[in-house]
Motif scaffolding. Structure first.
Motif, PDB file in Angstrom:
ATOM      1  N   ILE A  92       0.835  -1.206   0.000  1.00 56.86           N
ATOM      2  CA  ILE A  92       0.000   0.000   0.000  1.00 56.86           C
ATOM      3  C   ILE A  92       0.866   1.250   0.000  1.00 56.86           C
ATOM      4  N   GLN A  93       1.942   1.248   0.774  1.00 53.53           N
ATOM      5  CA  GLN A  93       2.848   2.404   0.781  1.00 53.53           C
ATOM      6  C   GLN A  93       3.449   2.630  -0.599  1.00 53.53           C
ATOM      7  N   HIS A  94       3.880   1.562  -1.248  1.00 53.72           N
ATOM      8  CA  HIS A  94       4.467   1.706  -2.578  1.00 53.72           C
ATOM      9  C   HIS A  94       3.428   2.199  -3.584  1.00 53.72           C
ATOM     10  N   GLY A  95       2.225   1.676  -3.489  1.00 53.80           N
ATOM     11  CA  GLY A  95       1.176   2.103  -4.405  1.00 53.80           C
ATOM     12  C   GLY A  95       0.796   3.558  -4.227  1.00 53.80           C
ATOM     13  N   ARG A  96       0.793   4.022  -2.989  1.00 53.97           N
ATOM     14  CA  ARG A  96       0.441   5.419  -2.750  1.00 53.97           C
ATOM     15  C   ARG A  96       1.530   6.375  -3.236  1.00 53.97           C
ATOM     16  N   HIS A  97       2.796   5.946  -3.129  1.00 58.51           N
ATOM     17  CA  HIS A  97       3.892   6.842  -3.501  1.00 58.51           C
ATOM     18  C   HIS A  97       4.244   6.755  -4.984  1.00 58.51           C
ATOM     19  N   GLN A  98       4.242   5.569  -5.546  1.00 57.59           N
ATOM     20  CA  GLN A  98       4.685   5.387  -6.932  1.00 57.59           C
ATOM     21  C   GLN A  98       3.541   5.234  -7.923  1.00 57.59           C
ATOM     22  N   GLY A  99       2.361   5.054  -7.442  1.00 58.07           N
ATOM     23  CA  GLY A  99       1.219   4.821  -8.327  1.00 58.07           C
ATOM     24  C   GLY A  99       0.930   3.328  -8.442  1.00 58.07           C
ATOM     25  N   TRP A 100      -0.318   3.021  -8.659  1.00 56.21           N
ATOM     26  CA  TRP A 100      -0.740   1.627  -8.713  1.00 56.21           C
ATOM     27  C   TRP A 100      -0.625   1.077 -10.128  1.00 56.21           C
TER      28      TRP A 100
END
Length: 98
Positions: free
Chosen positions: A62-70
């Motif tokens: 979730i952290q990666h998706g919020r920062h880098q985009g899903w």
């Protein structure tokens, strides 16, 4: 190892751990009173380790998706980690002695 790779590694490790719980949790014979193949403490430890591993995978996903985009791949991996975490939680509840 980079942090964005952890959810994929967690999901890859969750599959054999769920297999261990599925096979090791079965009874030795047709008699349901005979108990599981693996000791109870082993089943509890595998369930807890898998739950912690998958929850960490969900949080980092979730952290990666919020920062880098899903991306589609990352959505599937994070959702797979969440489903595996639920499966480990249910197994943990199943094997916890009441």
């Amino acid at each position: 190892m980079k942090r964005h790779q952890f959810p994929a590694i967690a999901l890859t490790l969750a599959v054999p751990l769920l297999g261990v719980l599925w096979i090791g949790g079965g009874s030795r014979s047709a008699d349901p009173e005979s108990g599981p193949l693996l000791p109870l403490l082993t089943l509890l430890m595998v369930s807890e380790f898998g739950l912690i591993l998958c929850l960490a995978g969900v949080v980092l996903g979730i952290q990666h998706g919020r920062h880098q985009g899903w991306t589609g791949r990352f959505i599937l991996i994070t959702a797979g980690c969440a489903l595996a975490a639920v499966a480990f939680l249910l197994q943990l509840i199943r094997w916890w002695p009441f």
